[in-house]
Design a protein around this motif. Structure first.
Motif, PDB file in Angstrom:
ATOM      1  N   GLU A  71       0.822  -1.209   0.000  1.00  0.00           N
ATOM      2  CA  GLU A  71       0.000   0.000   0.000  1.00  0.00           C
ATOM      3  C   GLU A  71       0.855   1.258   0.000  1.00  0.00           C
ATOM      4  O   GLU A  71       0.507   2.264  -0.637  1.00  0.00           O
ATOM      5  N   GLN A  72       1.998   1.220   0.703  1.00  0.00           N
ATOM      6  CA  GLN A  72       2.899   2.367   0.694  1.00  0.00           C
ATOM      7  C   GLN A  72       3.513   2.582  -0.693  1.00  0.00           C
ATOM      8  O   GLN A  72       3.617   3.714  -1.166  1.00  0.00           O
ATOM      9  N   ILE A  73       3.935   1.497  -1.325  1.00  0.00           N
ATOM     10  CA  ILE A  73       4.491   1.593  -2.682  1.00  0.00           C
ATOM     11  C   ILE A  73       3.434   2.124  -3.644  1.00  0.00           C
ATOM     12  O   ILE A  73       3.704   3.003  -4.468  1.00  0.00           O
ATOM     13  N   ALA A  74       2.212   1.610  -3.511  1.00  0.00           N
ATOM     14  CA  ALA A  74       1.123   2.072  -4.375  1.00  0.00           C
ATOM     15  C   ALA A  74       0.844   3.555  -4.171  1.00  0.00           C
ATOM     16  O   ALA A  74       0.596   4.295  -5.137  1.00  0.00           O
ATOM     17  N   ALA A  75       0.899   4.016  -2.920  1.00  0.00           N
ATOM     18  CA  ALA A  75       0.633   5.423  -2.622  1.00  0.00           C
ATOM     19  C   ALA A  75       1.718   6.327  -3.218  1.00  0.00           C
ATOM     20  O   ALA A  75       1.429   7.400  -3.762  1.00  0.00           O
ATOM     21  N   ILE A  76       2.971   5.902  -3.126  1.00  0.00           N
ATOM     22  CA  ILE A  76       4.072   6.681  -3.701  1.00  0.00           C
ATOM     23  C   ILE A  76       3.920   6.756  -5.210  1.00  0.00           C
ATOM     24  O   ILE A  76       4.061   7.828  -5.812  1.00  0.00           O
ATOM     25  N   LEU A  77       3.606   5.627  -5.839  1.00  0.00           N
ATOM     26  CA  LEU A  77       3.455   5.613  -7.294  1.00  0.00           C
ATOM     27  C   LEU A  77       2.304   6.513  -7.734  1.00  0.00           C
ATOM     28  O   LEU A  77       2.429   7.268  -8.711  1.00  0.00           O
ATOM     29  N   ALA A  78       1.193   6.461  -7.005  1.00  0.00           N
ATOM     30  CA  ALA A  78       0.039   7.297  -7.346  1.00  0.00           C
ATOM     31  C   ALA A  78       0.366   8.779  -7.189  1.00  0.00           C
ATOM     32  O   ALA A  78       0.006   9.607  -8.025  1.00  0.00           O
ATOM     33  N   ARG A 102       3.346  10.225  -7.324  1.00  0.00           N
ATOM     34  CA  ARG A 102       4.382  10.676  -8.260  1.00  0.00           C
ATOM     35  C   ARG A 102       3.938  10.624  -9.715  1.00  0.00           C
ATOM     36  O   ARG A 102       4.403  11.421 -10.527  1.00  0.00           O
ATOM     37  N   THR A 103       3.095   9.660 -10.066  1.00  0.00           N
ATOM     38  CA  THR A 103       2.768   9.452 -11.484  1.00  0.00           C
ATOM     39  C   THR A 103       1.285   9.470 -11.801  1.00  0.00           C
ATOM     40  O   THR A 103       0.914   9.546 -12.977  1.00  0.00           O
ATOM     41  N   GLY A 104       0.431   9.355 -10.785  1.00  0.00           N
ATOM     42  CA  GLY A 104      -1.001   9.235 -11.037  1.00  0.00           C
ATOM     43  C   GLY A 104      -1.441   7.821 -11.354  1.00  0.00           C
ATOM     44  O   GLY A 104      -2.635   7.556 -11.488  1.00  0.00           O
ATOM     45  N   LEU A 114       8.541  13.411 -19.674  1.00  0.00           N
ATOM     46  CA  LEU A 114       7.361  14.148 -19.201  1.00  0.00           C
ATOM     47  C   LEU A 114       6.586  13.288 -18.216  1.00  0.00           C
ATOM     48  O   LEU A 114       6.284  12.129 -18.495  1.00  0.00           O
ATOM     49  N   ASN A 115       6.282  13.870 -17.069  1.00  0.00           N
ATOM     50  CA  ASN A 115       5.438  13.257 -16.054  1.00  0.00           C
ATOM     51  C   ASN A 115       4.131  14.034 -16.026  1.00  0.00           C
ATOM     52  O   ASN A 115       4.127  15.242 -15.768  1.00  0.00           O
ATOM     53  N   PHE A 116       3.022  13.379 -16.307  1.00  0.00           N
ATOM     54  CA  PHE A 116       1.733  14.060 -16.369  1.00  0.00           C
ATOM     55  C   PHE A 116       1.341  14.713 -15.045  1.00  0.00           C
ATOM     56  O   PHE A 116       0.489  15.607 -15.026  1.00  0.00           O
ATOM     57  N   MET A 117       1.956  14.277 -13.934  1.00  0.00           N
ATOM     58  CA  MET A 117       1.620  14.850 -12.636  1.00  0.00           C
ATOM     59  C   MET A 117       2.366  16.150 -12.360  1.00  0.00           C
ATOM     60  O   MET A 117       2.039  16.871 -11.420  1.00  0.00           O
ATOM     61  N   ASP A 118       3.398  16.454 -13.155  1.00  0.00           N
ATOM     62  CA  ASP A 118       4.153  17.699 -13.024  1.00  0.00           C
ATOM     63  C   ASP A 118       3.618  18.720 -14.027  1.00  0.00           C
ATOM     64  O   ASP A 118       2.869  18.360 -14.935  1.00  0.00           O
ATOM     65  N   PRO A 119       4.022  19.989 -13.881  1.00  0.00           N
ATOM     66  CA  PRO A 119       3.671  20.962 -14.932  1.00  0.00           C
ATOM     67  C   PRO A 119       4.203  20.487 -16.284  1.00  0.00           C
ATOM     68  O   PRO A 119       5.333  20.010 -16.386  1.00  0.00           O
ATOM     69  N   TRP A 120       3.391  20.616 -17.312  1.00  0.00           N
ATOM     70  CA  TRP A 120       3.780  20.114 -18.632  1.00  0.00           C
ATOM     71  C   TRP A 120       4.655  21.144 -19.334  1.00  0.00           C
ATOM     72  O   TRP A 120       4.226  22.296 -19.524  1.00  0.00           O
ATOM     73  N   PRO A 121       5.841  20.748 -19.783  1.00  0.00           N
ATOM     74  CA  PRO A 121       6.718  21.695 -20.499  1.00  0.00           C
ATOM     75  C   PRO A 121       6.368  21.771 -21.983  1.00  0.00           C
ATOM     76  O   PRO A 121       7.241  21.800 -22.845  1.00  0.00           O
ATOM     77  N   MET A 163      -5.167   5.227 -14.111  1.00  0.00           N
ATOM     78  CA  MET A 163      -5.227   6.351 -13.186  1.00  0.00           C
ATOM     79  C   MET A 163      -6.619   6.526 -12.596  1.00  0.00           C
ATOM     80  O   MET A 163      -7.598   6.008 -13.123  1.00  0.00           O
ATOM     81  N   GLU A 164      -6.680   7.273 -11.510  1.00  0.00           N
ATOM     82  CA  GLU A 164      -7.959   7.584 -10.882  1.00  0.00           C
ATOM     83  C   GLU A 164      -8.770   8.501 -11.801  1.00  0.00           C
ATOM     84  O   GLU A 164      -8.196   9.267 -12.594  1.00  0.00           O
ATOM     85  N   PRO A 165     -10.122   8.463 -11.692  1.00  0.00           N
ATOM     86  CA  PRO A 165     -10.957   9.267 -12.595  1.00  0.00           C
ATOM     87  C   PRO A 165     -10.634  10.750 -12.608  1.00  0.00           C
ATOM     88  O   PRO A 165     -10.633  11.383 -13.665  1.00  0.00           O
TER      89      PRO A 165
END
Length: 286
Positions: A17-24, A26-28, A207-214, A231-233
């Motif tokens: 659950e901790q790994i899943a939370a970090i991934l969510a 950082r990346t969605g 590019l990480n969709f969770m960061d500002p898009w360059p 990803m979540e809705p």
């Protein structure tokens, strides 16, 4: 019992659950319950490399500043990268038959044309796009026509930049495009390399969709396929909205066949083909 078996026994529900939370965060990307074996298979080698006996110790390590590189390695390892040349071939037929006549005319008239492969993985999608573009517009290199390829996984981006693929890639490309795509290399491993003219069309970026898009666009075509499904809705909607904002007035968005954009954007994007969207009243071919 091997060291690998011992590590597998250490993946507790709490650690998962901790790994899943970090991934969510950082990346969605959402790790569903039941994917514990996937986590173990992809991360065990990193625990062995670090000499760690449990996932709890690994989590403690990646939360420290000194573990930043291994946190990035974990994200890379858990990112799904299923791809091949001309995957979901219907989208490439639409690109070739319905979109490229207009884009070729636009570029030859001095216009700027941009196509975005927004989750390019190891590059097969971006180079498939490039092959279609070059087929429809042999003089593309003389015009302001470029393809942007982005992904969150640094390892696959290196592969995309190299543009080298196993000989089996010819089968996926098919007889019509294999010769357009590949030149034989002199490597003993028999790898194929994408032709230099096609590689010049493609710019590869992280590019990480969770960061500002360059990126600011506008893009004439966006391929963003089989990404939001994990990803979540609310995250999905944020991505679709962001893509719509950088889509050209007459632009086209392709998504994965298991993905849905949803009602909030129905007044701004309409379905005109299999998981293919455009703005209402947009021009296709001329």
């Amino acid at each position: 019992m091997t060291g690998t078996d011992l590590i597998r026994l250490e993946l507790s529900t709490d650690a998962f659950e901790q790994i899943a939370a970090i991934l969510a965060e950082r990346t969605g990307i959402r790790l569903e319950p039941g994917t514990e074996r996937l986590v173990v298979s992809r991360l065990s080698k990193h625990l062995r490399r670090l000499g760690l006996a449990s996932f709890e110790a690994f989590l403690e390590h990646i939360r420290r500043p000194s573990g930043a590189e291994d946190l990035a390695a974990m994200i890379d390892a858990l990112t799904t990268n299923t791809t091949r040349f001309f995957r979901e071939a219907g989208h490439f037929r639409i690109l070739e038959q319905d979109i490229m006549p207009r884009l070729a005319q636009k570029a030859r008239a001095g216009g700027r044309v941009r196509i975005w492969s927004a989750a390019c993985s190891s590059g097969e999608e971006a180079y498939s796009i490039a092959a279609v573009v070059a087929k429809c517009m042999p003089d593309v290199g003389q015009h302001n026509f470029r393809i942007l390829a982005t992904d969150i996984d640094s390892k696959v981006l290196k592969a995309a930049q190299d543009g080298r693929y196993p000989a089996t890639a010819k089968r996926d490309a098919g007889p019509d495009f294999a010769a357009r795509l590949f030149e034989e290399t002199r490597d003993a491993d028999g790898m194929l390399r994408v032709r230099a003219a096609l590689r010049k069309l493609v710019t590869v970026r992280y590019l990480n969709f969770m960061d500002p898009w360059p990126v600011s666009g506008p893009f004439d075509v966006i391929f963003c396929r089989n990404v939001a499904i994990y990803m979540e809705p609310d995250t999905q909607m944020r991505i679709w909205s962001g893509l719509e904002q950088v889509l050209d007035r007459d632009g086209v968005l392709f998504i994965g066949h298991s993905e849905r954009i949803g009602p909030p954007l129905s007044d701004r994007l309409e379905l005109f083909g299999p998981t293919s969207f455009r703005r209402p009243g947009a021009a296709m071919s001329q």
